[in-house]
Design an enzyme around this catalytic site. Sequence first.
Site, mmCIF file in Angstrom:
data_model
loop_
_atom_site.group_PDB
_atom_site.id
_atom_site.type_symbol
_atom_site.label_atom_id
_atom_site.label_comp_id
_atom_site.label_asym_id
_atom_site.label_seq_id
_atom_site.Cartn_x
_atom_site.Cartn_y
_atom_site.Cartn_z
ATOM 1 N N THR A 226 -4.640 7.172 -9.312
ATOM 2 C CA THR A 226 -5.761 8.096 -9.143
ATOM 3 C C THR A 226 -6.662 8.109 -10.364
ATOM 4 O O THR A 226 -7.889 8.131 -10.254
ATOM 5 C CB THR A 226 -5.227 9.526 -8.891
ATOM 6 O OG1 THR A 226 -4.319 9.498 -7.804
ATOM 7 C CG2 THR A 226 -6.362 10.480 -8.588
ATOM 8 N N TYR B 190 -4.665 13.813 3.304
ATOM 9 C CA TYR B 190 -5.612 14.249 4.330
ATOM 10 C C TYR B 190 -4.964 14.475 5.692
ATOM 11 O O TYR B 190 -5.222 15.476 6.342
ATOM 12 C CB TYR B 190 -6.783 13.262 4.457
ATOM 13 C CG TYR B 190 -7.899 13.770 5.351
ATOM 14 C CD1 TYR B 190 -8.768 14.751 4.885
ATOM 15 C CD2 TYR B 190 -8.051 13.309 6.645
ATOM 16 C CE1 TYR B 190 -9.777 15.246 5.697
ATOM 17 C CE2 TYR B 190 -9.049 13.796 7.474
ATOM 18 C CZ TYR B 190 -9.913 14.770 6.992
ATOM 19 O OH TYR B 190 -10.902 15.261 7.808
ATOM 20 N N TYR C 100 5.126 9.097 -5.059
ATOM 21 C CA TYR C 100 4.204 9.946 -5.824
ATOM 22 C C TYR C 100 3.894 11.185 -5.003
ATOM 23 O O TYR C 100 3.289 11.091 -3.935
ATOM 24 C CB TYR C 100 2.944 9.152 -6.148
ATOM 25 C CG TYR C 100 1.898 9.875 -6.984
ATOM 26 C CD1 TYR C 100 2.197 11.033 -7.689
ATOM 27 C CD2 TYR C 100 0.608 9.367 -7.075
ATOM 28 C CE1 TYR C 100 1.249 11.678 -8.462
ATOM 29 C CE2 TYR C 100 -0.356 10.003 -7.845
ATOM 30 C CZ TYR C 100 -0.039 11.153 -8.529
ATOM 31 O OH TYR C 100 -0.991 11.800 -9.287
ATOM 32 N N ARG D 26 -3.637 17.002 -4.343
ATOM 33 C CA ARG D 26 -4.549 15.981 -3.821
ATOM 34 C C ARG D 26 -4.249 15.611 -2.377
ATOM 35 O O ARG D 26 -5.152 15.219 -1.641
ATOM 36 C CB ARG D 26 -4.491 14.721 -4.694
ATOM 37 C CG ARG D 26 -5.073 14.896 -6.089
ATOM 38 C CD ARG D 26 -5.105 13.572 -6.836
ATOM 39 N NE ARG D 26 -5.647 13.723 -8.179
ATOM 40 C CZ ARG D 26 -6.941 13.664 -8.482
ATOM 41 N NH1 ARG D 26 -7.825 13.453 -7.523
ATOM 42 N NH2 ARG D 26 -7.354 13.793 -9.731
ATOM 43 N N LYS E 34 7.247 10.083 -8.966
ATOM 44 C CA LYS E 34 6.340 10.771 -9.882
ATOM 45 C C LYS E 34 6.077 12.129 -9.253
ATOM 46 O O LYS E 34 5.408 12.229 -8.224
ATOM 47 C CB LYS E 34 5.038 9.987 -10.071
ATOM 48 C CG LYS E 34 4.032 10.700 -10.978
ATOM 49 C CD LYS E 34 2.717 9.930 -11.076
ATOM 50 C CE LYS E 34 1.716 10.704 -11.925
ATOM 51 N NZ LYS E 34 0.394 10.016 -11.984
ATOM 52 N N ILE F 298 4.659 9.804 -16.159
ATOM 53 C CA ILE F 298 3.487 8.943 -15.997
ATOM 54 C C ILE F 298 2.311 9.843 -16.342
ATOM 55 O O ILE F 298 1.974 10.753 -15.594
ATOM 56 C CB ILE F 298 3.375 8.356 -14.583
ATOM 57 C CG1 ILE F 298 4.548 7.392 -14.335
ATOM 58 C CG2 ILE F 298 2.049 7.624 -14.412
ATOM 59 C CD1 ILE F 298 4.611 6.842 -12.918
#
Length: 294
Positions: free
Chosen positions: A46, A109, A135, A140, A164, A206
């Site tokens: 990202t 989404y 992740y 997000r 992550k 990370i």
Amino acid sequence: MQKFVGTGVALVTPFTPESEVDEIALRKIVRFQIENGIDYLVVLGTTAESATLTSEEKERVKQIVIDENNGELPLVLGVGGNSTQQVVDQLQNDNLTGFDALLSVSPFYNKPTQEGIYQHFKQVAQATKMPIILYNVPGRTASNMLPHTVARLASDFENIIGIKEAAGDLVQAMQLIDNCPKDFLVISGDDMITLPMVLAGGAGVISVIGEGFPEDFSRMVALGLDRKVDEAYELHYKLAPAIDMIFEEGNPAGIKVVFQKLGLSTAVVRLPLVEASANLKYRIHEFMDSLANA
């Protein structure tokens, strides 16, 4: 997978003032990580503004990083999306040579159920033999990959090696550490709670802030892994103001100001992101000057 224990950084994609990929700056940033204690690099996550890069630009970024790294640090490639079939096609058709593992974000989404998330990553895991780091970033993706789903994936697919975890929830992180196999890597995706996660049994981070302050941040993580708590927290509190500031107006606008101050790149980002405000730039520069003069 001990190569992913410690401090990884999510590399930015630096741009020229004309918003083109800046190869010279990218090489400088990669070298800066290598020379200042970072353990591995994450490409096209990202933070790289990968959503705004063309396919050709992504290939160029990959090759520049591979070339400049020259085998010195392990490389992780961001591969994810909200269409399971497209992710599978990418894994089966793209050239993944030069990368040691994949970082794959939970579908965004669509807002899948936990079973949908499981079935998505089942398809992803079966499409490649490469190690996969999940992740989870609900801020997000609009869906939270819960610990029982992660534990199920970790148990069922040997190439799913870690996560992550960026839910910003230390209790959830501890549940992951407790419920997943002992060799499964629970990696912080939140810079501010990296040290508590490491001390609770996490494998490292990370990081975004780590690429701007690699020596101090990677040292903090190493001290945490060694259970040198007081020394580690001294570095945490030293950098905490910068962590708040670099995310204040979105990522990677803030960290690019750090690179601008270091003379490594511009602060240019691509729409719909905009550059950090003059006030934020001033405060970040002031903080960096105070560190340099301490």
